[in-house]
Design a protein around this motif. Structure first.
Motif, PDB file in Angstrom:
ATOM      1  N   GLY A  13       0.806  -1.203   0.000  1.00 33.19           N
ATOM      2  CA  GLY A  13       0.000   0.000   0.000  1.00 33.19           C
ATOM      3  C   GLY A  13       0.840   1.254   0.000  1.00 33.19           C
ATOM      4  O   GLY A  13       2.059   1.222   0.193  1.00 33.19           O
ATOM      5  N   GLN A  24      -4.252  10.120   2.416  1.00 35.03           N
ATOM      6  CA  GLN A  24      -4.866   9.330   1.356  1.00 35.03           C
ATOM      7  C   GLN A  24      -4.185   7.972   1.361  1.00 35.03           C
ATOM      8  O   GLN A  24      -2.965   7.885   1.505  1.00 35.03           O
ATOM      9  CB  GLN A  24      -4.682   9.985  -0.028  1.00 35.03           C
ATOM     10  CG  GLN A  24      -5.389  11.320  -0.206  1.00 35.03           C
ATOM     11  CD  GLN A  24      -4.569  12.485   0.297  1.00 35.03           C
ATOM     12  OE1 GLN A  24      -3.368  12.545   0.107  1.00 35.03           O
ATOM     13  NE2 GLN A  24      -5.224  13.422   0.954  1.00 35.03           N
ATOM     14  N   PHE A  25      -4.986   6.913   1.197  1.00 34.48           N
ATOM     15  CA  PHE A  25      -4.475   5.547   1.249  1.00 34.48           C
ATOM     16  C   PHE A  25      -4.858   4.822  -0.034  1.00 34.48           C
ATOM     17  O   PHE A  25      -6.005   4.901  -0.466  1.00 34.48           O
ATOM     18  CB  PHE A  25      -5.069   4.791   2.442  1.00 34.48           C
ATOM     19  CG  PHE A  25      -4.900   5.543   3.726  1.00 34.48           C
ATOM     20  CD1 PHE A  25      -3.718   5.443   4.439  1.00 34.48           C
ATOM     21  CD2 PHE A  25      -5.905   6.350   4.209  1.00 34.48           C
ATOM     22  CE1 PHE A  25      -3.545   6.151   5.621  1.00 34.48           C
ATOM     23  CE2 PHE A  25      -5.751   7.059   5.393  1.00 34.48           C
ATOM     24  CZ  PHE A  25      -4.574   6.959   6.098  1.00 34.48           C
ATOM     25  N   THR A  26      -3.894   4.108  -0.631  1.00 34.50           N
ATOM     26  CA  THR A  26      -4.172   3.317  -1.825  1.00 34.50           C
ATOM     27  C   THR A  26      -3.376   2.018  -1.756  1.00 34.50           C
ATOM     28  O   THR A  26      -2.395   1.916  -1.030  1.00 34.50           O
ATOM     29  CB  THR A  26      -3.786   4.051  -3.126  1.00 34.50           C
ATOM     30  OG1 THR A  26      -2.405   4.389  -3.084  1.00 34.50           O
ATOM     31  CG2 THR A  26      -4.616   5.312  -3.336  1.00 34.50           C
ATOM     32  N   THR A  27      -3.838   1.041  -2.545  1.00 34.58           N
ATOM     33  CA  THR A  27      -3.072  -0.186  -2.709  1.00 34.58           C
ATOM     34  C   THR A  27      -1.986   0.070  -3.742  1.00 34.58           C
ATOM     35  O   THR A  27      -2.004   1.090  -4.435  1.00 34.58           O
ATOM     36  CB  THR A  27      -3.981  -1.336  -3.171  1.00 34.58           C
ATOM     37  OG1 THR A  27      -4.548  -0.985  -4.432  1.00 34.58           O
ATOM     38  CG2 THR A  27      -5.090  -1.602  -2.164  1.00 34.58           C
ATOM     39  N   THR A  28      -1.051  -0.855  -3.867  1.00 37.21           N
ATOM     40  CA  THR A  28       0.038  -0.646  -4.833  1.00 37.21           C
ATOM     41  C   THR A  28      -0.462  -0.588  -6.270  1.00 37.21           C
ATOM     42  O   THR A  28       0.197  -0.001  -7.119  1.00 37.21           O
ATOM     43  CB  THR A  28       1.107  -1.741  -4.708  1.00 37.21           C
ATOM     44  OG1 THR A  28       0.487  -3.020  -4.774  1.00 37.21           O
ATOM     45  CG2 THR A  28       1.880  -1.611  -3.421  1.00 37.21           C
ATOM     46  N   ASP A  29      -1.632  -1.190  -6.532  1.00 40.34           N
ATOM     47  CA  ASP A  29      -2.174  -1.112  -7.895  1.00 40.34           C
ATOM     48  C   ASP A  29      -3.139   0.061  -8.071  1.00 40.34           C
ATOM     49  O   ASP A  29      -3.836   0.149  -9.076  1.00 40.34           O
ATOM     50  CB  ASP A  29      -2.826  -2.438  -8.307  1.00 40.34           C
ATOM     51  CG  ASP A  29      -4.006  -2.828  -7.443  1.00 40.34           C
ATOM     52  OD1 ASP A  29      -4.335  -2.095  -6.493  1.00 40.34           O
ATOM     53  OD2 ASP A  29      -4.601  -3.889  -7.721  1.00 40.34           O
ATOM     54  N   GLY A  30      -3.185   0.977  -7.088  1.00 34.97           N
ATOM     55  CA  GLY A  30      -3.946   2.213  -7.244  1.00 34.97           C
ATOM     56  C   GLY A  30      -5.375   2.205  -6.715  1.00 34.97           C
ATOM     57  O   GLY A  30      -6.065   3.214  -6.793  1.00 34.97           O
ATOM     58  N   ARG A  31      -5.840   1.075  -6.179  1.00 38.99           N
ATOM     59  CA  ARG A  31      -7.206   1.038  -5.645  1.00 38.99           C
ATOM     60  C   ARG A  31      -7.273   1.782  -4.319  1.00 38.99           C
ATOM     61  O   ARG A  31      -6.313   1.796  -3.560  1.00 38.99           O
ATOM     62  CB  ARG A  31      -7.663  -0.408  -5.447  1.00 38.99           C
ATOM     63  CG  ARG A  31      -7.844  -1.156  -6.757  1.00 38.99           C
ATOM     64  CD  ARG A  31      -8.246  -2.609  -6.540  1.00 38.99           C
ATOM     65  NE  ARG A  31      -7.130  -3.334  -5.931  1.00 38.99           N
ATOM     66  CZ  ARG A  31      -7.222  -4.082  -4.844  1.00 38.99           C
ATOM     67  NH1 ARG A  31      -8.372  -4.253  -4.228  1.00 38.99           N
ATOM     68  NH2 ARG A  31      -6.159  -4.693  -4.361  1.00 38.99           N
ATOM     69  N   PRO A  32      -8.415   2.405  -4.012  1.00 43.09           N
ATOM     70  CA  PRO A  32      -8.558   3.093  -2.725  1.00 43.09           C
ATOM     71  C   PRO A  32      -8.432   2.105  -1.561  1.00 43.09           C
ATOM     72  O   PRO A  32      -8.836   0.945  -1.674  1.00 43.09           O
ATOM     73  CB  PRO A  32      -9.974   3.660  -2.768  1.00 43.09           C
ATOM     74  CG  PRO A  32     -10.393   3.626  -4.197  1.00 43.09           C
ATOM     75  CD  PRO A  32      -9.609   2.531  -4.845  1.00 43.09           C
ATOM     76  N   ALA A  33      -7.878   2.564  -0.461  1.00 44.01           N
ATOM     77  CA  ALA A  33      -7.731   1.745   0.738  1.00 44.01           C
ATOM     78  C   ALA A  33      -8.178   2.577   1.941  1.00 44.01           C
ATOM     79  O   ALA A  33      -8.375   3.785   1.826  1.00 44.01           O
ATOM     80  CB  ALA A  33      -6.289   1.290   0.885  1.00 44.01           C
ATOM     81  N   ARG A  34      -8.361   1.910   3.083  1.00 45.55           N
ATOM     82  CA  ARG A  34      -8.800   2.596   4.300  1.00 45.55           C
ATOM     83  C   ARG A  34      -7.842   2.291   5.447  1.00 45.55           C
ATOM     84  O   ARG A  34      -7.247   1.221   5.501  1.00 45.55           O
ATOM     85  CB  ARG A  34     -10.196   2.133   4.715  1.00 45.55           C
ATOM     86  CG  ARG A  34     -11.241   2.390   3.677  1.00 45.55           C
ATOM     87  CD  ARG A  34     -12.615   2.048   4.134  1.00 45.55           C
ATOM     88  NE  ARG A  34     -12.708   0.674   4.647  1.00 45.55           N
ATOM     89  CZ  ARG A  34     -13.804   0.157   5.170  1.00 45.55           C
ATOM     90  NH1 ARG A  34     -14.884   0.876   5.264  1.00 45.55           N
ATOM     91  NH2 ARG A  34     -13.833  -1.086   5.600  1.00 45.55           N
TER      92      ARG A  34
END
Length: 93
Positions: A13, A24-34
């Motif tokens: 992430g 702001q948080f995202t996964t390594t492939d760009g998806r939103p994360a929490r």
């Protein structure tokens, strides 16, 4: 340590921050994360935007208190050892 700490060390992430919008948080492939608070048993006790806002506010408060000479280098979102809401405590053996 003086200087800017190393970032970008997470394996799955990314965490970024902006002074006007917070974290702001995202996964390594760009998806939103929490962001989540996870107890010692692996249970998610709280997650989402409210956790991110609280983390951001605590971070800002400790910096501002330090800069204005209040000497507060620790900021808690609730008194230490006292839960904001009544949450059952795990049995400790």
């Amino acid at each position: 340590m003086i200087g800017i700490p190393k970032t970008g060390t997470l394996e799955h992430g990314f965490i970024s921050a902006n002074v006007t919008s917070g974290y702001q948080f995202t996964t390594t492939d760009g998806r939103p994360a929490r962001l989540a608070i996870i107890d010692d048993q692996g249970n998610v006790v709280e997650s989402g935007d409210a956790v991110a806002r609280e983390a951001w506010n605590v971070c800002i408060a400790v910096i501002k208190n330090f800069k204005i000479g209040q000497g507060h280098i620790v900021v808690h979102s609730a008194p230490p050892g006292l839960a904001k809401r009544k949450v059952p405590k795990p049995n400790r053996l």
